[in-house]
Write a protein that holds these residues in place. Structure first.
Motif, PDB file in Angstrom:
ATOM      1  N   GLU A   1     -31.471 135.783 -31.215  1.00 31.89           N
ATOM      2  CA  GLU A   1     -30.106 135.685 -31.760  1.00 31.89           C
ATOM      3  C   GLU A   1     -29.663 134.217 -31.880  1.00 31.89           C
ATOM      4  N   THR A   2     -29.949 133.444 -30.842  1.00 33.46           N
ATOM      5  CA  THR A   2     -29.594 132.016 -30.858  1.00 33.46           C
ATOM      6  C   THR A   2     -30.355 131.280 -31.960  1.00 33.46           C
TER       7      THR A   2
ATOM      8  N   GLY B   1     -28.961 132.236 -35.448  1.00 27.89           N
ATOM      9  CA  GLY B   1     -27.667 131.598 -35.697  1.00 27.89           C
ATOM     10  C   GLY B   1     -27.813 130.131 -36.065  1.00 27.89           C
ATOM     11  N   LYS B   2     -28.627 129.405 -35.303  1.00 34.44           N
ATOM     12  CA  LYS B   2     -28.815 127.975 -35.548  1.00 34.44           C
ATOM     13  C   LYS B   2     -29.499 127.727 -36.894  1.00 34.44           C
TER      14      LYS B   2
ATOM     15  N   VAL C   1     -27.134 128.234 -39.826  1.00 30.36           N
ATOM     16  CA  VAL C   1     -26.181 127.115 -39.911  1.00 30.36           C
ATOM     17  C   VAL C   1     -26.857 125.896 -40.537  1.00 30.36           C
TER      18      VAL C   1
ATOM     19  N   LEU D   1     -20.265 130.736 -44.149  1.00 27.96           N
ATOM     20  CA  LEU D   1     -20.820 131.621 -43.119  1.00 27.96           C
ATOM     21  C   LEU D   1     -19.752 132.512 -42.494  1.00 27.96           C
TER      22      LEU D   1
ATOM     23  N   ILE E   1     -17.419 131.732 -40.332  1.00 29.98           N
ATOM     24  CA  ILE E   1     -17.265 131.485 -38.904  1.00 29.98           C
ATOM     25  C   ILE E   1     -16.344 130.280 -38.722  1.00 29.98           C
TER      26      ILE E   1
ATOM     27  N   LYS F   1     -17.355 127.814 -33.637  1.00 30.84           N
ATOM     28  CA  LYS F   1     -18.548 128.646 -33.564  1.00 30.84           C
ATOM     29  C   LYS F   1     -19.751 127.910 -34.153  1.00 30.84           C
ATOM     30  N   LEU F   2     -19.514 127.165 -35.259  1.00 26.04           N
ATOM     31  CA  LEU F   2     -20.598 126.409 -35.889  1.00 26.04           C
ATOM     32  C   LEU F   2     -21.163 125.391 -34.921  1.00 26.04           C
TER      33      LEU F   2
ATOM     34  N   LEU G   1     -23.202 127.135 -32.222  1.00 25.80           N
ATOM     35  CA  LEU G   1     -24.524 127.556 -32.674  1.00 25.80           C
ATOM     36  C   LEU G   1     -25.493 126.381 -32.793  1.00 25.80           C
TER      37      LEU G   1
END
Length: 481
Positions: free
Chosen positions: A439-440, A443-444, A447, A465, A467, A471-472, A475
């Motif tokens: 998940e990490t 997400g990264k 971005v 995105l 977000i 949050k950006l 991530l």
């Protein structure tokens, strides 16, 4: 009994010159032999080994360059100096390219300078001179690399730097002509005087004349006070005239007068002023062709082109590219590096803008990659570079990050399915931890992909995105931001 004195051979068809030099150098404690022709040179070197040879360019039965070639081939330890008149300085520069240690002009106006040169050649090692050359190059940022042509250029520039002659630097746009001009200035005896660079193509005709020669108050509209020109400010220094081929016919005439007489007048004034400025000119256009097309004065070219140095384009010294890239990254205070395949891609590109283009691409890549990665990959390069070897690399449009991401997901999925199918006990907490890692990672990567598409604009990336900026940053593992 064998003499321990340093031995000098002088070959000059002018008897007075030979006698004068023999008297001068004998008084300084050297053992001196004099010959007046190529034949006498061969007789003398057959009997004795010399430490220094002073060879005149023009001899009755041969040329000094022929004797130089013989000396370098059969008596390599002997230092060599070519003696020449002003009209044959270009020949003397050719001699340096062929291996001469230096040249001196006749008549000898400065005897102290002549003695200093001879003492230096006989008592200083080649290593000390080489060290000084390299130190100066590093100081001004002149990266010459490993190519033979650049080493020859550096050596020639260093040798002619102490001579009071004008220099014309030839080379394509972005090859580093101004850096070479700075190197020549720093290696010269004018190093403590001003070095001023001006681009003749970037300034209007009226303003260029004012910049070069100065003006009097009221000489033209806007001249509210008198102003010194560069020829006054840099009177004992160096003036670098970049893109000299762009100078107007009027400016060319005035430059010719300065070069011929050392005299000039301010705009709007009739007072004749003197200058001792050394001119280093440069052009990316062929000035010989410009003369043929009546766009440049032939007499001005003759005055500028006393010594001509040509900087090879980057595509002809591509082996130096890794060193140049490293230098540019250090200059930008960046800890990033380019991946190996990016360096290979750089080597395949033609670099029409030369080092200036390489510098701009490096700056762009560092600006985009800083804070995201430690290794700069293809995804941070402009499209024009990625298009270089599309045929050799069908997947070149796919970024390395994308390939790494797909590989990670494929491996993760394969390992999870393997665990699912296994007939043994499974530690569920470990599996859930791996899910969290995925998940990490996802997400990264999303971005970073969006940041590249928005050229680093985080606000737009966050909006795309859907977000928040917080949050950006989270991530991207910028939890403290």
């Amino acid at each position: 009994m064998k003499s321990n004195l340093r031995k000098i051979i002088i070959i000059d068809d002018e008897i007075e010159v030979g006698n004068f030099l023999k008297h001068l150098l004998t008084l300084k404690g050297y053992e001196v032999d004099v010959g007046h022709s190529g034949a006498e040179y061969h007789e003398l070197v057959a009997k004795k080994a010399y430490d220094l040879a002073l060879l005149d360019v023009k001899l009755p039965d041969t040329s000094g360059l022929s004797l130089l070639a013989n000396m370098k081939a059969h008596h390599s330890r002997c230092k060599t100096v070519i003696m020449t008149g002003y009209s044959t300085v270009k020949t003397a520069v050719d001699a340096i390219k062929l291996g001469a240690n230096d040249y001196i002009e006749k008549p000898f106006d400065d005897i102290d300078q002549l003695e200093e040169l001879i003492d230096q050649l006989l008592h200083n090692t080649a290593t000390s001179e080489q060290t000084h050359m390299l130190e100066l190059a590093e100081q001004v940022g002149f990266v010459f690399g490993q190519s033979g042509s650049m080493h020859q250029l550096l050596t020639t520039a260093y040798k002619i730097s102490t001579k009071n002659v004008n220099v014309l630097i030839d080379g394509e746009t972005g090859t580093g002509k101004e850096v070479l001009a700075k190197y020549i200035h720093q290696a010269s005896k004018r190093r403590n005087q001003p070095f001023i660079a001006i681009n003749c193509g970037a300034i209007s005709e009226a303003l260029l004349e004012s910049e070069l020669f100065g003006h009097e108050k009221g000489a033209f509209s806007g001249a509210v006070k008198e102003k010194k020109g560069i020829f006054e400010i840099a009177s004992n220094g160096t003036l670098f005239l970049d893109e000299i081929g762009e100078a107007s016919p009027s400016t060319q005439v005035k430059l010719l007068r300065v070069l011929e007489t050392g005299e000039f007048m301010r705009v709007g004034d009739e007072t004749i002023r003197k200058t001792n400025t050394r001119i280093i000119a440069a052009s990316h256009v062929n000035l010989v062709k410009a003369v043929e097309e009546k766009k440049f004065r032939e007499d001005l070219l003759y005055r500028l082109d006393v010594v001509k140095l040509t900087i090879p384009p980057l595509r002809e010294r591509i082996g130096d590219l890794p060193l140049l890239v490293s230098h540019l990254l250090i200059k930008q205070n960046s800890n990033l590096n380019f991946s190996a395949d990016v360096i290979e891609l750089f080597k395949e590109y033609s670099w029409p803008g030369n080092i200036r283009e390489l510098n701009n691409i490096t700056k762009r890549a560092v600006a985009l990659a800083e804070g995201e990665v430690a290794i700069i990959t293809r995804s941070y390069l402009p499209d024009k570079l990625l298009a270089v070897n599309v045929h050799e690399h069908p997947e070149s449009k796919k970024s390395e990050n994308q390939e790494d991401f797909e590989s990670y997901v494929t491996q993760w999925t394969s390992q999870l399915l393997k665990l699912w199918k296994a007939d043994e006990d499974i530690e569920l907490e470990t599996v859930l931890k791996r899910v969290k890692e995925l998940e990490t990672m996802i997400g990264k990567e999303f971005v970073q992909k969006t940041l590249k598409e928005t050229v680093g604009d985080r606000k737009i990336a966050a909006e795309r995105l859907q977000i928040s900026m917080r949050k950006l940053r989270y991530l991207l593992n910028e939890k403290g931001s």
